[in-house]
Write a protein that holds these residues in place. Structure first.
Motif, mmCIF file in Angstrom:
data_model
loop_
_atom_site.group_PDB
_atom_site.id
_atom_site.type_symbol
_atom_site.label_atom_id
_atom_site.label_comp_id
_atom_site.label_asym_id
_atom_site.label_seq_id
_atom_site.Cartn_x
_atom_site.Cartn_y
_atom_site.Cartn_z
ATOM 1 N N PHE A 31 47.314 33.060 48.225
ATOM 2 C CA PHE A 31 46.828 34.066 47.279
ATOM 3 C C PHE A 31 47.174 33.667 45.846
ATOM 4 C CE2 PHE A 31 47.842 36.476 51.181
ATOM 5 C CZ PHE A 31 46.588 37.013 51.465
ATOM 6 N N SER A 32 46.156 33.650 44.979
ATOM 7 C CA SER A 32 46.444 33.518 43.553
ATOM 8 C C SER A 32 47.083 34.818 43.081
ATOM 9 C CB SER A 32 45.155 33.251 42.769
ATOM 10 O OG SER A 32 44.285 34.368 42.845
ATOM 11 N N GLU A 33 47.722 34.779 41.920
ATOM 12 C CA GLU A 33 48.401 35.984 41.433
ATOM 13 C C GLU A 33 47.413 37.135 41.256
ATOM 14 O OE1 GLU A 33 50.597 35.162 37.930
ATOM 15 O OE2 GLU A 33 52.151 33.999 38.957
ATOM 16 N N PHE A 34 46.236 36.803 40.747
ATOM 17 C CA PHE A 34 45.221 37.835 40.527
ATOM 18 C C PHE A 34 44.753 38.429 41.852
ATOM 19 C CE2 PHE A 34 40.658 38.898 40.109
ATOM 20 C CZ PHE A 34 40.768 39.962 39.213
ATOM 21 N N CYS A 35 44.475 37.547 42.828
ATOM 22 C CA CYS A 35 43.990 38.021 44.125
ATOM 23 C C CYS A 35 45.089 38.722 44.921
ATOM 24 C CB CYS A 35 43.417 36.852 44.928
ATOM 25 S SG CYS A 35 41.868 36.204 44.249
ATOM 26 N N TYR A 36 46.323 38.287 44.734
ATOM 27 C CA TYR A 36 47.439 38.931 45.430
ATOM 28 C C TYR A 36 47.546 40.404 45.018
ATOM 29 C CZ TYR A 36 52.187 39.844 47.097
ATOM 30 O OH TYR A 36 53.289 40.372 47.729
ATOM 31 N N ASP A 37 47.362 40.645 43.725
ATOM 32 C CA ASP A 37 47.420 42.023 43.240
ATOM 33 C C ASP A 37 46.263 42.839 43.789
ATOM 34 O OD1 ASP A 37 49.680 41.436 41.780
ATOM 35 O OD2 ASP A 37 48.562 40.930 39.949
ATOM 36 N N GLN A 38 45.123 42.186 43.990
ATOM 37 C CA GLN A 38 43.973 42.911 44.533
ATOM 38 C C GLN A 38 44.134 43.209 46.021
ATOM 39 O OE1 GLN A 38 40.066 41.579 43.737
ATOM 40 N NE2 GLN A 38 40.228 41.948 41.529
ATOM 41 N N PHE A 39 44.687 42.241 46.775
ATOM 42 C CA PHE A 39 44.865 42.437 48.215
ATOM 43 C C PHE A 39 45.944 43.464 48.528
ATOM 44 C CE2 PHE A 39 42.401 38.556 48.877
ATOM 45 C CZ PHE A 39 41.743 38.829 50.073
ATOM 46 N N PHE A 40 47.035 43.420 47.767
ATOM 47 C CA PHE A 40 48.199 44.243 48.112
ATOM 48 C C PHE A 40 48.507 45.311 47.068
ATOM 49 C CE2 PHE A 40 48.798 40.046 50.054
ATOM 50 C CZ PHE A 40 48.917 40.411 51.383
ATOM 51 N N GLY A 41 47.693 45.380 46.027
ATOM 52 C CA GLY A 41 47.894 46.394 45.001
ATOM 53 C C GLY A 41 46.843 47.477 45.083
ATOM 54 N N ASP A 42 46.709 48.181 43.998
ATOM 55 C CA ASP A 42 45.757 49.281 43.943
ATOM 56 C C ASP A 42 44.421 48.863 43.350
ATOM 57 O OD1 ASP A 42 47.701 50.975 44.975
ATOM 58 O OD2 ASP A 42 48.477 51.478 42.972
ATOM 59 N N SER A 43 44.324 47.586 42.931
ATOM 60 C CA SER A 43 43.075 47.118 42.311
ATOM 61 C C SER A 43 41.973 47.010 43.364
ATOM 62 C CB SER A 43 43.293 45.752 41.649
ATOM 63 O OG SER A 43 44.324 45.824 40.682
ATOM 64 N N GLU A 44 40.746 47.149 42.891
ATOM 65 C CA GLU A 44 39.597 47.051 43.797
ATOM 66 C C GLU A 44 39.361 45.596 44.179
ATOM 67 O OE1 GLU A 44 34.812 48.149 43.933
ATOM 68 O OE2 GLU A 44 36.074 48.727 42.208
ATOM 69 N N LEU A 45 39.201 45.337 45.454
ATOM 70 C CA LEU A 45 39.024 43.976 45.965
ATOM 71 C C LEU A 45 37.584 43.517 45.720
ATOM 72 C CD1 LEU A 45 40.434 41.683 47.527
ATOM 73 C CD2 LEU A 45 39.573 42.709 49.630
ATOM 74 N N ASN A 46 37.443 42.343 45.073
ATOM 75 C CA ASN A 46 36.099 41.828 44.812
ATOM 76 C C ASN A 46 35.796 40.636 45.713
ATOM 77 O OD1 ASN A 46 37.164 39.422 43.582
ATOM 78 N ND2 ASN A 46 37.458 40.578 41.682
ATOM 79 N N ASN A 47 34.520 40.288 45.778
ATOM 80 C CA ASN A 47 34.070 39.209 46.669
ATOM 81 C C ASN A 47 34.611 37.851 46.258
ATOM 82 O OD1 ASN A 47 32.561 40.991 48.233
ATOM 83 N ND2 ASN A 47 30.732 40.761 46.940
ATOM 84 N N GLU A 48 34.821 37.658 44.968
ATOM 85 C CA GLU A 48 35.321 36.363 44.495
ATOM 86 C C GLU A 48 36.707 36.071 45.042
ATOM 87 O OE1 GLU A 48 36.227 33.986 40.291
ATOM 88 O OE2 GLU A 48 35.316 35.988 40.264
ATOM 89 N N CYS A 49 37.557 37.084 45.084
ATOM 90 C CA CYS A 49 38.908 36.902 45.618
ATOM 91 C C CYS A 49 38.864 36.614 47.114
ATOM 92 C CB CYS A 49 39.762 38.144 45.354
ATOM 93 S SG CYS A 49 40.733 38.042 43.837
ATOM 94 N N ILE A 50 38.005 37.298 47.827
ATOM 95 C CA ILE A 50 37.878 37.062 49.261
ATOM 96 C C ILE A 50 37.428 35.629 49.519
ATOM 97 C CG2 ILE A 50 36.639 37.707 51.363
ATOM 98 C CD1 ILE A 50 36.443 40.541 50.264
ATOM 99 N N SER A 51 36.409 35.190 48.782
ATOM 100 C CA SER A 51 35.876 33.839 48.950
ATOM 101 C C SER A 51 36.916 32.783 48.594
ATOM 102 C CB SER A 51 34.633 33.669 48.087
ATOM 103 O OG SER A 51 34.117 32.367 48.190
ATOM 104 N N ASP A 52 37.632 32.991 47.486
ATOM 105 C CA ASP A 52 38.648 32.019 47.054
ATOM 106 C C ASP A 52 39.790 31.923 48.055
ATOM 107 O OD1 ASP A 52 37.224 31.431 44.791
ATOM 108 O OD2 ASP A 52 38.398 32.725 43.461
ATOM 109 N N THR A 53 40.208 33.046 48.603
ATOM 110 C CA THR A 53 41.318 33.060 49.560
ATOM 111 C C THR A 53 40.923 32.377 50.863
ATOM 112 O OG1 THR A 53 42.146 35.135 48.610
ATOM 113 C CG2 THR A 53 42.955 34.519 50.795
ATOM 114 N N ILE A 54 39.702 32.652 51.333
ATOM 115 C CA ILE A 54 39.214 32.006 52.556
ATOM 116 C C ILE A 54 39.111 30.495 52.336
ATOM 117 C CG2 ILE A 54 37.244 31.755 54.105
ATOM 118 C CD1 ILE A 54 36.692 34.725 53.744
ATOM 119 N N SER A 55 38.582 30.107 51.182
ATOM 120 C CA SER A 55 38.421 28.685 50.865
ATOM 121 C C SER A 55 39.766 27.972 50.834
ATOM 122 C CB SER A 55 37.715 28.525 49.516
ATOM 123 O OG SER A 55 37.649 27.169 49.137
ATOM 124 N N ARG A 56 40.753 28.591 50.191
ATOM 125 C CA ARG A 56 42.077 27.958 50.108
ATOM 126 C C ARG A 56 42.741 27.900 51.479
ATOM 127 N NH1 ARG A 56 45.849 26.285 46.555
ATOM 128 N NH2 ARG A 56 48.052 26.607 47.108
#
Length: 276
Positions: A31-56
């Motif tokens: 998880f990048s720092e930005f995506c980590y906050d989206q996955f485990f925080g209150d931020s809304e999860l976007n498709n870019e974070c999902i795609s980047d996490t799957i790719s990594r």
């Protein structure tokens, strides 16, 4: 000499890790720092974070499990004590490919996880090539030694920064040619023998699955277009090899079934004759 090849490949891996200049920090590895906050925080999860996490995740798994790539092939050679149907020149040519693609990615400062499996699989190719010394009677030690020394002589300058600039710019195109040549040599041998010999289906399936997964990660990471074409070529050539293996299996099953039917027919005739 095998030790020399292994040390050379290990030094390539260290060089590539030192040249991996990705400054982005990751949490829990994937998880990048930005995506980590989206996955485990209150931020809304976007498709870019999902795609980047799957790719990594795919990239890390490919590097981690690359050790399994040639293991079925190595075990099959040991079990059969034969390299029949396996092209030495195909493996030797593809070893250049792994080396050049690593040099190319170091030059382009690509993330290590996008090409790290090439280093590990290259080590395994060294093992397979060394097995030809024991199980291929047509290959002499002097021939093998000459090829090993030639390989090290050609590749060492690439990692010492002594090669001309144009080589790095042309490396991806060199790799496309090497990939085609390596796979063509094996495909041609399969056609000539009308079977795939000791070629491991599991290894070829892993290669194919890895190339498909790598194509996804490259599209997601907006990698160099030439590199994408190279991976697509790998997919196509891998498909041809798989088709040849499956055709060999089907022909072998048909032959065994015909032999079984012939034996059954002859046995039946024998019983009928005895009864008379």
């Amino acid at each position: 000499m095998l030790i020399v090849l292994l040390l050379f490949s290990f030094s390539v891996q260290l060089t590539s890790q030192k040249n991996d200049q990705s400054s982005e920090d990751y949490k829990l590895i994937i998880f990048s720092e930005f995506c980590y906050d989206q996955f485990f925080g209150d931020s809304e999860l976007n498709n870019e974070c999902i795609s980047d996490t799957i790719s990594r995740t795919i990239s890390i798994l490919m590097v981690a499990f690359a050790i399994m790539n040639q293991l079925p092939q190595i075990l099959k050679i040991f079990k059969s004590q034969s390299t029949q149907g396996i092209s030495f020149n195909s493996y030797y040519t593809e070893l250049y490919l792994f080396s050049f693609i690593t040099a190319y990615n170091i030059y382009k400062q690509t993330k290590f996880i996008l090409y790290g499996e090439n280093i590990i699989v290259g080590l395994e190719y060294c093992v397979v090539l060394s097995l030809f010394l024991f199980y291929d009677k047509d290959l002499s030690f002097h021939q093998w030694l000459f090829k090993a020394v030639f390989f090290i002589t050609i590749n060492t300058p690439l990692y010492l920064g002594l090669g001309p600039q144009w080589i790095f710019d042309m490396t991806i195109y060199i790799n496309m040619s090497l990939l085609f040549m390596a796979r063509f040599l094996q495909i041609r041998l399969n056609c000539r023998n009308r079977n795939t010999g000791q070629l491991s289906l599991l290894t070829q399936l892993q290669n194919y699955a890895g190339s498909v997964a790598r194509l996804f990660t490259l599209f997601n990471d907006n990698a160099d277009f030439s590199y994408m074409v190279y991976v697509l070529e790998d997919n196509i050539m891998g498909t041809i090899l798989l088709i040849q293996i499956f055709n060999t299996w089907r022909a072998e099953r048909k032959r065994k079934r015909n032999n079984h039917d012939n034996i059954t027919e002859l046995t039946g005739k024998g019983i009928k004759y005895d009864q008379i």
